[in-house]
Design a protein around this motif. Sequence first.
Motif, mmCIF file in Angstrom:
data_model
loop_
_atom_site.group_PDB
_atom_site.id
_atom_site.type_symbol
_atom_site.label_atom_id
_atom_site.label_comp_id
_atom_site.label_asym_id
_atom_site.label_seq_id
_atom_site.Cartn_x
_atom_site.Cartn_y
_atom_site.Cartn_z
ATOM 1 N N ARG A 145 0.833 -1.202 0.000
ATOM 2 C CA ARG A 145 0.000 0.000 0.000
ATOM 3 C C ARG A 145 0.866 1.250 0.000
ATOM 4 O O ARG A 145 0.579 2.232 -0.711
ATOM 5 C CB ARG A 145 -0.913 -0.025 1.228
ATOM 6 N N LEU A 181 -10.702 1.244 -1.343
ATOM 7 C CA LEU A 181 -9.762 0.442 -2.131
ATOM 8 C C LEU A 181 -8.744 -0.257 -1.235
ATOM 9 O O LEU A 181 -8.446 -1.448 -1.419
ATOM 10 C CB LEU A 181 -9.044 1.324 -3.153
ATOM 11 N N SER A 185 -8.958 -4.319 -0.648
ATOM 12 C CA SER A 185 -7.881 -5.025 -1.360
ATOM 13 C C SER A 185 -7.119 -5.959 -0.430
ATOM 14 O O SER A 185 -6.529 -6.948 -0.882
ATOM 15 C CB SER A 185 -6.921 -4.019 -1.989
ATOM 16 N N ASP A 186 -7.115 -5.663 0.877
ATOM 17 C CA ASP A 186 -6.364 -6.479 1.833
ATOM 18 C C ASP A 186 -7.228 -7.511 2.550
ATOM 19 O O ASP A 186 -6.696 -8.335 3.299
ATOM 20 C CB ASP A 186 -5.712 -5.570 2.899
#
Length: 318
Positions: A145, A181, A185-186
């Motif tokens: 990130r 996001l 995403s994680d």
Amino acid sequence: MKADFVVTVAIVFATKVSSDHGACNTTSNFPSSFETDCAGSSCPSQSEILGDRSWGMVDLHEGKRLRRSQAFANPRELCESIGSLPGDDDEANTINDCMDRIRDASSHPVTCVVLDSSNEKTSNIFSLERYPTVKRIAKRLYLKRIVFIALIISIMTYFRVGTRQIKAQNILVLNVVVAVLCAYSDAPHWFSHMDMKNILKESFVAFREVHPVENTSVAVAHFATYWIHASAWFAKTPRQVMIWLVLTEIVVGGVNEWVHHEEWNTEVRCMRVAFIDGMKQNGYDNYFREFWLGPFFVYFYLLPKVIGHWVRAMVVGA
């Protein structure tokens, strides 16, 4: 039939505890149904329990609701407490399975064993070290990130994109988009059984329990860094938003992981790691916990609480 689905996060610590202490369970300030009891003549303090090797357990209802934290003099007592949970029809096998999993991970100072008490079997194990180092803290940060946001900042700077001031509501929208996001995403799953009200409630309970006013270093670190997190909400340009966000990941994340890693209270460190791990499994839950609630909890709850604590301490001391 078992009552509710409960996830027990058994956190196993590696400390030498004298045999004179006997069997001891220490419970944190959770609901009144969980009380402190010590079977030995005396109950060791947290500093005695948290040495080179000790064993602790945190219970999470449905994987996200903190209920209790306990410390044990040895892993056998921990496993026996799991085997004696209501509804376990095969206590002996449960204890043996628990001991086998603990034995495999017992080389680490702090070993977290995640258990599903609906079937009394271990679902996950993760371990922690005793003292922080740059390498250990880096593993707790979201390096992908950080690199991605830094790349966006570089592109904005090179092409002079996102450098002009925009309306405040557009800045807020940008923060929301980036947070969504990052959170999703994680996370392996998008949604959980919890609604927003319960996410806020359980996040506050967890924050309250893992931030005792006695730990001044954690509180001061939060006060000194969480303004960086909130600054992204009040930025003037999109590039400023991204700069504040990457600083949040590096400075806020790094500093606070460091001070929490030095936490000497066994139960506090266990609860924090267990709760964060549970919330990170769902993007919607972690979206609120990680990206929005921190500054509010720090400056509107922890700061007044710490000030009140030290004012009372000075008055009483005077």
